[in-house]
Design a protein around this motif. Structure first.
Motif, short mmCIF file in Angstrom:
data_model
loop_
_atom_site.label_atom_id
_atom_site.label_comp_id
_atom_site.label_asym_id
_atom_site.label_seq_id
_atom_site.Cartn_x
_atom_site.Cartn_y
_atom_site.Cartn_z
N ASP A 99 -12.48 40.82 -57.78
CA ASP A 99 -12.47 42.27 -57.60
C ASP A 99 -13.54 42.78 -56.66
N ASP A 100 -14.61 42.02 -56.46
CA ASP A 100 -15.73 42.50 -55.65
C ASP A 100 -15.51 42.33 -54.16
N GLU A 101 -14.42 41.68 -53.76
CA GLU A 101 -14.18 41.41 -52.34
C GLU A 101 -13.08 42.32 -51.80
N LEU A 102 -13.08 42.48 -50.47
CA LEU A 102 -12.09 43.32 -49.81
C LEU A 102 -11.06 42.51 -49.03
N VAL A 103 -11.47 41.33 -48.54
CA VAL A 103 -10.59 40.52 -47.69
C VAL A 103 -10.20 39.25 -48.44
N PRO A 104 -8.89 39.02 -48.66
CA PRO A 104 -8.45 37.80 -49.34
C PRO A 104 -8.66 36.56 -48.47
N ILE A 105 -8.70 35.42 -49.10
CA ILE A 105 -8.76 34.15 -48.38
C ILE A 105 -7.46 33.39 -48.55
N ARG A 106 -7.05 33.21 -49.78
CA ARG A 106 -5.78 32.53 -50.07
C ARG A 106 -5.25 33.02 -51.41
N GLY A 107 -4.01 32.69 -51.69
CA GLY A 107 -3.39 33.08 -52.95
C GLY A 107 -2.02 32.47 -53.07
N HIS A 108 -1.30 32.80 -54.13
CA HIS A 108 0.03 32.25 -54.36
C HIS A 108 1.09 33.32 -54.18
N CYS A 109 2.22 32.93 -53.62
CA CYS A 109 3.34 33.84 -53.46
C CYS A 109 3.77 34.34 -54.83
N PRO A 110 3.93 35.65 -55.02
CA PRO A 110 4.32 36.16 -56.33
C PRO A 110 5.73 35.73 -56.75
N SER A 111 6.52 35.22 -55.82
CA SER A 111 7.88 34.82 -56.13
C SER A 111 8.02 33.31 -56.32
N CYS A 112 7.68 32.52 -55.27
CA CYS A 112 7.88 31.07 -55.35
C CYS A 112 6.62 30.30 -55.74
N LYS A 113 5.48 30.99 -55.86
CA LYS A 113 4.19 30.41 -56.28
C LYS A 113 3.59 29.44 -55.27
N THR A 114 4.12 29.39 -54.05
CA THR A 114 3.53 28.55 -53.01
C THR A 114 2.16 29.08 -52.62
N GLN A 115 1.18 28.18 -52.45
CA GLN A 115 -0.14 28.64 -52.02
C GLN A 115 -0.10 29.04 -50.54
N LEU A 116 -0.62 30.22 -50.25
CA LEU A 116 -0.56 30.77 -48.90
C LEU A 116 -1.96 31.11 -48.41
#
Length: 419
Positions: A265-282
């Protein structure tokens, strides 16, 4: 860089070192490292006066830092790396080198740099809040320079984020680890350049993702946001599309960004995450680069996705006609690239000479480190670019020109060469 242009396909900062005198170093930035190294070694037009001394050639790119979101971002990093004694990106109490002397203008004089000092300051910059979340990568091409980096890493308890990748691509090893030709002593030999030839500097890596995204948008299959589930306006808005082949999830930029940052929550710019649909790491920067290319890079998209036409007919005559047509097309593209590069140089001169044009938060130019000779060099550079642009325009019948990117050679008191 104007806001209506996509994120550049490639831009890097580099550490240049003389293969003759390892104490002679130079820091710069470029969208084309192989071409730039040839310029520094006198094998192509261009380069910098600081690297033109024949007794210091050939130069090698000991390492490069890639992954900058824009050419302005790369120039920010380059200036901070060249000026660690005064940059605002390093806290005064964390500085390894301080300004002990002053120039005739009264401004702090940059301390002499070595490979060791540049690498230690690079480590500081990569840990600073300004750059630590950028999707940067370091590629080492010199084994002993990498050893110096490793030695510094072991001597300091501070670490950089694991999202910043480190690659070892030494000249005397290929991708399988077997030994190949050692460091070249002559600038005309190719091994110094071929070790960087595999680095993608265009948008080819975005082609498959872009083709899929355009297919979804052109046939109005956006549907609902994969995060907030609101209906997406077809063909409008800044939407991110999952690159996974079997997934057609489309999301608002803000929704997907919050989804990636839900545990941070303390950051503004994402680095990576998972697709909310297929869960692939992006990887966030890959998603944003494709979106900016699709939305803002109409010309780049056309060149990337266009299908080459083949002519009917058999035999040598038809083959020669196809080759001639292809050569003409390549020549036209090359001229367009040169035209675009000329206008971008004018943009960069405006940024340097008119710092008020920079977006808020771009603080690399806050400290005025230019003396009279610096400003004369900038004015001369602007004049030369205007003449070159006029010459190219005359070849094209006065047509309006575009522009992409070019190497930094603003002569802003570049890193000194140690003799």
């Amino acid at each position: 860089m104007p806001l209506d242009r996509p994120i550049p396909a490639f831009y890097c900062c580099y550490l240049l070192r003389s293969t003759v005198s390892h104490g002679s170093v130079y820091v710069g930035s470029t969208p084309h490292p192989v071409r730039r190294l040839r310029q520094h070694n006198g094998l192509a037009k261009g380069g910098a006066s600081r690297t033109a001394r024949p007794r210091l050639r050939p130069w090698e790119m000991a390492c490069i830092i890639t992954g900058f979101p824009s050419n302005i971002a790369a120039l920010q990093f380059e200036w901070a790396w060249q000026n660690p004694h005064i940059t605002l990106h390093i806290a005064p109490e964390d500085r390894i080198q301080g300004a002990t002397k002053k120039k005739r203008s009264g401004h702090p004089k940059r301390p002499r740099h070595t490979v060791s000092s540049l690498l230690s300051n690079l480590h500081l910059l990569l840990r600073s809040p300004s750059f630590s979340r950028w999707p940067l990568e370091i590629r080492f091409f010199s084994k002993d320079v990498h050893n110096t980096w490793t030695k510094w890493i072991k001597s300091t308890p501070e670490t950089i984020r694991d999202s910043i990748q480190i690659h070892q691509e030494f000249l005397n090893e290929n991708n399988n680890g077997s030994v190949v030709e050692d460091v070249d002593k002559e600038p005309g030999q190719e091994a110094v350049y071929t070790r960087m030839s595999h680095i993608p500097i265009d948008y080819t890596g975005e082609k498959e993702h872009l083709f899929k995204s355009k297919d979804i948008i052109d046939f109005e299959r956006e549907g609902d946001c994969a995060v907030c589930h609101e209906t997406l306006q077809s063909g409008g808005g800044m939407h991110i599309i999952c690159p996974a082949s079997e997934c057609e999830a489309v999301s608002h930029v803000s929704c997907l960004g919050k989804h990636f940052l839900k545990d941070d929550d303390d950051e503004l710019v994402p680095i990576r995450g998972h697709c909310p649909s297929c869960k692939t790491q992006l990887i966030w920067v890959d998603l944003v680069k494709e979106m900016s290319l699709r939305v803002r890079g109409q010309k780049e998209v056309e060149n990337l996705l266009k299908v080459k036409r083949s002519r009917k007919g058999k035999g040598k005559a038809s083959s020669q006609a196809i080759i001639a047509d292809s050569d003409a097309e390549e020549s036209e593209n090359e001229l367009e690239l040169e035209e675009e590069e000329e206008e971008e140089d004018a943009d960069l001169v405006d940024i340097i000479t008119k710092p008020s044009q920079l977006p808020e938060g771009d603080s690399w130019n806050v400290i005025d480190d230019y003396d009279a000779s610096d400003m004369e060099s900038i004015a001369s550079m602007a004049s030369n670019m205007s003449q070159k642009t006029a010459a190219i325009r005359s070849q094209k019948g006065g047509a309006a020109l575009g522009r992409i990117v070019e190497d930094s050679d603003c002569d802003w008191d570049e890193v000194e060469v140690l003799d």
